[in-house]
Design a protein around this motif. Structure first.
Motif, short mmCIF file in Angstrom:
data_model
loop_
_atom_site.label_atom_id
_atom_site.label_comp_id
_atom_site.label_asym_id
_atom_site.label_seq_id
_atom_site.Cartn_x
_atom_site.Cartn_y
_atom_site.Cartn_z
N PRO A 558 0.76 -16.08 52.78
CA PRO A 558 0.58 -14.70 52.33
C PRO A 558 1.74 -13.84 52.80
CG PRO A 558 -0.84 -15.16 54.21
CD PRO A 558 -0.22 -16.46 53.81
N PRO A 559 2.18 -12.89 51.99
CA PRO A 559 3.28 -12.01 52.41
C PRO A 559 2.83 -11.03 53.48
CG PRO A 559 2.38 -11.27 50.33
CD PRO A 559 1.68 -12.56 50.65
N ALA A 560 3.81 -10.43 54.14
CA ALA A 560 3.51 -9.39 55.12
C ALA A 560 3.57 -8.00 54.51
CB ALA A 560 4.48 -9.48 56.30
N ALA A 561 3.75 -7.92 53.21
CA ALA A 561 3.85 -6.63 52.51
C ALA A 561 2.61 -6.39 51.67
CB ALA A 561 5.09 -6.62 51.62
N PHE A 562 2.24 -5.11 51.53
CA PHE A 562 1.08 -4.75 50.71
C PHE A 562 1.25 -5.22 49.27
CE2 PHE A 562 0.72 -0.94 53.71
CZ PHE A 562 -0.36 -1.47 54.40
N ALA A 563 0.14 -5.67 48.69
CA ALA A 563 0.11 -5.96 47.25
C ALA A 563 -0.30 -4.73 46.46
CB ALA A 563 -0.85 -7.11 46.97
N GLY A 564 -1.04 -3.82 47.14
CA GLY A 564 -1.46 -2.58 46.49
C GLY A 564 -2.79 -2.66 45.78
N GLU A 565 -3.57 -3.72 46.00
CA GLU A 565 -4.78 -3.91 45.21
C GLU A 565 -6.04 -4.12 46.02
OE1 GLU A 565 -4.00 -7.27 42.77
OE2 GLU A 565 -2.14 -6.46 41.93
N GLY A 566 -5.93 -4.28 47.35
CA GLY A 566 -7.09 -4.69 48.12
C GLY A 566 -7.53 -3.70 49.18
N GLU A 567 -8.63 -4.10 49.86
CA GLU A 567 -9.13 -3.34 50.99
C GLU A 567 -8.36 -3.76 52.24
OE1 GLU A 567 -13.42 -2.36 53.20
OE2 GLU A 567 -13.35 -3.43 51.28
N LEU A 568 -8.16 -2.81 53.15
CA LEU A 568 -7.39 -3.07 54.36
C LEU A 568 -8.30 -3.15 55.57
CD1 LEU A 568 -4.32 -0.71 53.82
CD2 LEU A 568 -4.56 -3.12 53.22
N LEU A 569 -8.16 -4.23 56.33
CA LEU A 569 -8.93 -4.46 57.54
C LEU A 569 -7.96 -4.78 58.68
CD1 LEU A 569 -11.48 -7.03 56.02
CD2 LEU A 569 -11.80 -4.55 56.19
N VAL A 635 4.72 -1.32 53.77
CA VAL A 635 4.91 -0.46 52.60
C VAL A 635 6.11 -0.96 51.79
CG1 VAL A 635 5.46 1.88 51.82
CG2 VAL A 635 3.90 1.53 53.74
N THR A 636 5.97 -0.98 50.46
CA THR A 636 7.05 -1.36 49.56
C THR A 636 7.24 -0.28 48.50
OG1 THR A 636 5.69 -2.50 47.91
CG2 THR A 636 6.35 -3.78 49.85
N ASP A 637 8.19 -0.49 47.61
CA ASP A 637 8.40 0.48 46.53
C ASP A 637 7.17 0.64 45.67
OD1 ASP A 637 11.01 0.96 47.29
OD2 ASP A 637 11.85 -0.56 45.97
N ASP A 638 6.39 -0.42 45.55
CA ASP A 638 5.27 -0.43 44.61
C ASP A 638 3.90 -0.41 45.28
OD1 ASP A 638 7.08 -0.69 42.43
OD2 ASP A 638 7.25 -2.83 42.89
N ALA A 639 3.86 -0.44 46.60
CA ALA A 639 2.55 -0.52 47.27
C ALA A 639 2.58 0.23 48.59
CB ALA A 639 2.17 -1.98 47.50
N GLY A 640 1.52 0.98 48.82
CA GLY A 640 1.37 1.71 50.07
C GLY A 640 -0.05 1.58 50.57
N ALA A 641 -0.52 2.59 51.32
CA ALA A 641 -1.86 2.50 51.88
C ALA A 641 -2.39 3.89 52.21
CB ALA A 641 -1.85 1.64 53.14
N ASP A 642 -3.70 4.02 52.11
CA ASP A 642 -4.42 5.22 52.53
C ASP A 642 -5.34 4.77 53.66
OD1 ASP A 642 -5.71 7.58 52.82
OD2 ASP A 642 -6.39 7.76 50.75
N VAL A 643 -5.00 5.18 54.90
CA VAL A 643 -5.58 4.57 56.10
C VAL A 643 -6.12 5.64 57.04
CG1 VAL A 643 -4.99 3.30 58.21
CG2 VAL A 643 -4.16 2.50 55.99
N THR A 644 -7.25 5.32 57.67
CA THR A 644 -7.81 6.15 58.74
C THR A 644 -7.85 5.33 60.02
OG1 THR A 644 -9.17 7.43 57.20
CG2 THR A 644 -9.80 7.47 59.53
N VAL A 645 -7.28 5.89 61.08
CA VAL A 645 -7.28 5.24 62.40
C VAL A 645 -8.02 6.16 63.36
CG1 VAL A 645 -5.85 4.31 64.27
CG2 VAL A 645 -5.10 4.09 61.89
N THR A 686 -2.65 1.03 48.13
CA THR A 686 -2.41 1.87 46.95
C THR A 686 -1.17 1.36 46.22
OG1 THR A 686 -1.01 3.42 48.17
CG2 THR A 686 -3.40 3.86 48.14
N GLU A 687 -0.91 1.95 45.06
CA GLU A 687 0.22 1.51 44.25
C GLU A 687 1.33 2.55 44.18
OE1 GLU A 687 -1.44 0.51 40.48
OE2 GLU A 687 -2.33 -1.37 41.19
#
Length: 719
Positions: A558-569, A635-645, A686-687
């Motif tokens: 699996p890559p270490a970069a976001f795909a932009g499609e899943g839930e983050l744990l 984070v990549t050009d096409d994928a990011g994240a919306d995260v609460t810590v 996110t995308e």
């Protein structure tokens, strides 16, 4: 450096006479800390080096480990379908070239690569991967950047020229490396079981054949030079002790060695490294319980009028000493000539003493075991380091995030690894910049994951627990790629062991590394020790570089970069403290070191399974810089994240054994870790290429270009 009075008395008592000048210098070098491990060997029994997979453990030029062979059905579609006809082995070795790299960063680092590659050759293996772990003073100092540039250029030029990819490693900065940088280089080789060669002489009467470059006066006294503190004038006064490499000759030697081994012409082999010909030949025959008769006049030389002492001790590069049956000598010479390499029959394996003659006179006549293994061990005092108290800073979140993500220690190392050819050989399935490299071992339908490094902030804060964390972190890097740890080698770096506080810290990293590797069932099959890493600026941090390999079916990971499609744990338990973190290094304050999981082996096994699941889109380990850095790196050009810590501490917590997982089946991940480790929901991928962070009511938003600008500090300063 010279032979001490106490050592000289032992030598005189053993020989029954005063040693010759050549014998004196031989003992000085072979009994040095660098060769004899006089201060560290009493501690090394803490390591467990055994396992069903271990073929050759510590004591040879490199360790040899048996690879599991995966069924083609288990592996990816890209793997070979034919079963291996013979068992597949890998070799593992690691060495330091610390002092030489301070005096001459280019040649010091380059010859470190050359030496560890020749250690690989001497076992009958072909080198397939390098990993470099580098440690320098504060990045904002001009001298640190000068050393960094020279070291990286030396590694790149040598590794690229010999065609061995540099695929893994680390770069760390700490003020206490200013006067003594560390250059630790590991090499992995590949061989079939029937090609195995060792450094143990096999039979009296066999010839000793020197193959490779001609012997010159470079590197004289390198072993003893590596066993003393660096002086203020080391850059000028100690330059003659630094070897000069020739990668093109090394490439020829690699191919010649391959042909020699393939033709079954080698009975035993030893690389000419520390203490030169005297060290290699005496250790080779001593290991087999033999002596030797050597005529130093026969050694092919590139400089006129060399003395016996110079021929024995020069550490000229690109040379191998082979034990060869008499009837095979001519064929060996023909292969050397084919590759335009020098070849000298310098003597033979014999019964009795290790004897060297020069111009008709005997200049060395000593018991080989006494020379190679007779150095007495040091009995040194140690003191325990103080534990830090909790004093956490009150900081602005934006300032802290940008300081940590943009710190040289956590910033992108792209400037370094883009200078290395990491794809030569066509085996690199996962490239540098990920948690671990993955090499395609098609012969066993296996992926070989490689991780290497240490964290001086951790081991400065708490030598024992910090070293345990180093082992756990490297093993977690493998698990994040779906691999199971197989074996490890270590490079244990410390300051002057005669200082009780320094020796106490060194003892702590040895015990910590050994205990965690044992907990993870990872045998430590070889290594290197480098002490006396002191300078006018003081001792280095205790630095336990660990190079770990693991295996998996196939080469996909699996890559270490976001795909932009899943839930983050985030999976794994927090250690509840920030000691040794980059956050405290940047913002000030202190804290205890975080607690590590008691069931680390179970955590990593579960993480490896999750990483290989079809529903897993990305996995990235949490370590240096904590979640702040891990999320920024994903984070990549096409994928990011919306995260609460949940808190600032949680954002910068560096407890290893944890990972961010992007998945399309969060419930399956929670079920897999049920009863093993906690699983915390972070948010969603996110995308839009943006990292949106919510921490204790504070909102941060960074686009991919802003993050790249923060993280490219090395490139911005050095390009």
């Amino acid at each position: 450096m010279s032979l001490s009075d106490a050592d000289r008395e032992l030598v005189v008592a053993e020989l029954g006479r005063d040693p010759t000048s050549a014998e004196t210098v031989l003992f000085e070098n072979l009994w040095s800390e660098h060769c004899a491990y006089r201060s560290s060997r009493p501690l090394l029994s803490a390591f467990s080096s055994e396992g069903d997979q271990v073929v050759v453990g510590p004591g040879d030029d490199a360790a040899v480990v048996r690879l599991p062979s995966y069924d083609a059905a288990e592996a990816s579609d890209e793997t070979d379908s034919d079963d291996a006809e013979t068992e597949t082995y890998i070799t593992m070795g690691i060495e330091s070239h610390n002092h030489p790299s301070y005096v001459d960063p280019y040649d010091g680092a380059a010859t470190g690569v050359g030496g560890i590659v020749r250690d690989t050759l001497s076992m009958g293996a072909y080198p397939i991967a390098l990993a470099d772990s580098l440690y320098f003073g504060d990045f904002d100092r001009e001298h640190s950047r000068y050393l960094l540039e020279g070291v990286v250029e030396g590694i790149a030029d040598y590794g690229n020229a010999i065609g061995v990819p540099t695929v893994a490693g680390s770069v760390e900065f700490h003020e206490n490396y200013e006067g003594n940088p560390l250059v630790n280089v590991a090499c992995v080789g590949l061989l079939d079981a029937d090609r195995l060669v060792t450094a143990e002489a096999q039979s009296a009467g066999n010839k000793l054949v020197l193959v490779g470059n001609a012997t010159g006066r470079d590197g004289l006294g390198g072993a003893s030079f590596a066993s003393e503190d660096l002086a203020e004038d080391a850059e000028t006064e100690d330059r003659p002790a630094v070897q000069v490499g020739d990668p093109y000759s090394e490439k020829l030697l690699i191919e010649a060695n391959e042909e020699l081994v393939e033709a079954n012409l080698v009975e035993a082999a030893r690389d000419l490294g520390a203490a030169g010909l005297g060290g290699a030949s005496s250790e080779l025959v001593a290991k087999g319980g033999f002596g030797a008769e050597i005529e130093l006049d026969r050694v092919h030389q590139r400089e006129p009028n060399m003395s016996a002492l110079e021929i024995l001790l020069a550490e000229s590069q690109e040379r191998m000493c082979y034990e060869v049956r008499e009837e095979n000598v001519e064929q060996v010479a023909d292969i050397a000539e084919k590759y335009d390499l020098g070849c000298s029959v310098i003597g033979e394996v014999a019964e009795g003493n290790y004897v060297c003659t020069f111009e008709g006179e005997t200049v060395v006549d000593v018991p080989p075991e006494f020379l190679a293994d007779g150095a007495p061990m040091n009995d040194l005092g140690s003191s325990e380091p103080e534990q830090p108290s909790r004093d956490l800073p009150d900081t602005d979140l934006t300032e802290a995030f940008e300081a940590v993500v943009g710190a040289p220690n956590t910033a992108s190392k792209r400037w370094v690894y883009r200078q290395y050819d990491h794809e030569v050989g066509l085996r690199t399935a996962v490239r540098p910049g990920d948690d671990a490299a993955v090499m395609a071992i098609r012969e066993a339908n296996a992926g070989l994951a490689i991780s290497s490094g240490a964290n001086p902030n951790w081991t400065t804060c708490a030598p024992y627990d910090g070293a345990r964390a180093v082992a756990l972190e490297n093993a977690t890097n493998l698990a994040a790629k779906g691999a199971t740890p197989l074996a490890a080698v270590d490079c244990l770096n410390g300051g002057n062991p005669e200082k009780p506080d320094v020796y106490g810290g060194f003892k702590g990293i040895v015990d910590g590394l050994a205990d965690m590797c044992r907990d993870l069932s990872v045998p430590v099959v070889g290594g290197n020790v480098s002490l006396y890493n002191d300078s006018v600026s003081g001792p280095i941090p205790p630095t336990p570089t660990l190079a770990v390999v693991g295996t998996k079916a196939g080469y996909d990971a699996p890559p270490a970069a976001f795909a932009g499609e899943g839930e983050l744990l985030v999976v794994g338990a927090s250690g509840g403290a920030l000691g040794g973190s980059e956050y405290l290094a940047q913002m000030g304050g202190s804290d205890a070191f975080p607690e590590l999981p008691e069931n680390a082996s179970d955590v990593l096994a579960t993480l490896a399974d999750v990483a290989d699941a079809e529903t897993t889109l990305a996995v990235h380990e949490v370590n240096h810089g904590g979640l702040a850095v891990s999320l920024a790196e994903m984070v990549t050009d096409d994928a990011g994240a919306d995260v609460t810590v949940e808190s600032v501490s949680a954002l910068f917590d560096e407890t290893p054994g944890r990972a961010v997982v992007e998945t399309t089946d969060a419930d399956a991940v929670r079920e897999a870790f049920d009863g093993v480790a906690p699983v915390t929901t972070l948010g969603k991928a996110t995308e839009d290429g943006t990292l949106s962070l919510s921490v204790e009511g504070n909102e941060l938003d960074y686009g991919v270009e802003e993050i790249a600008d923060l993280r490219d500090v090395l490139a911005q300063e050095l390009d």
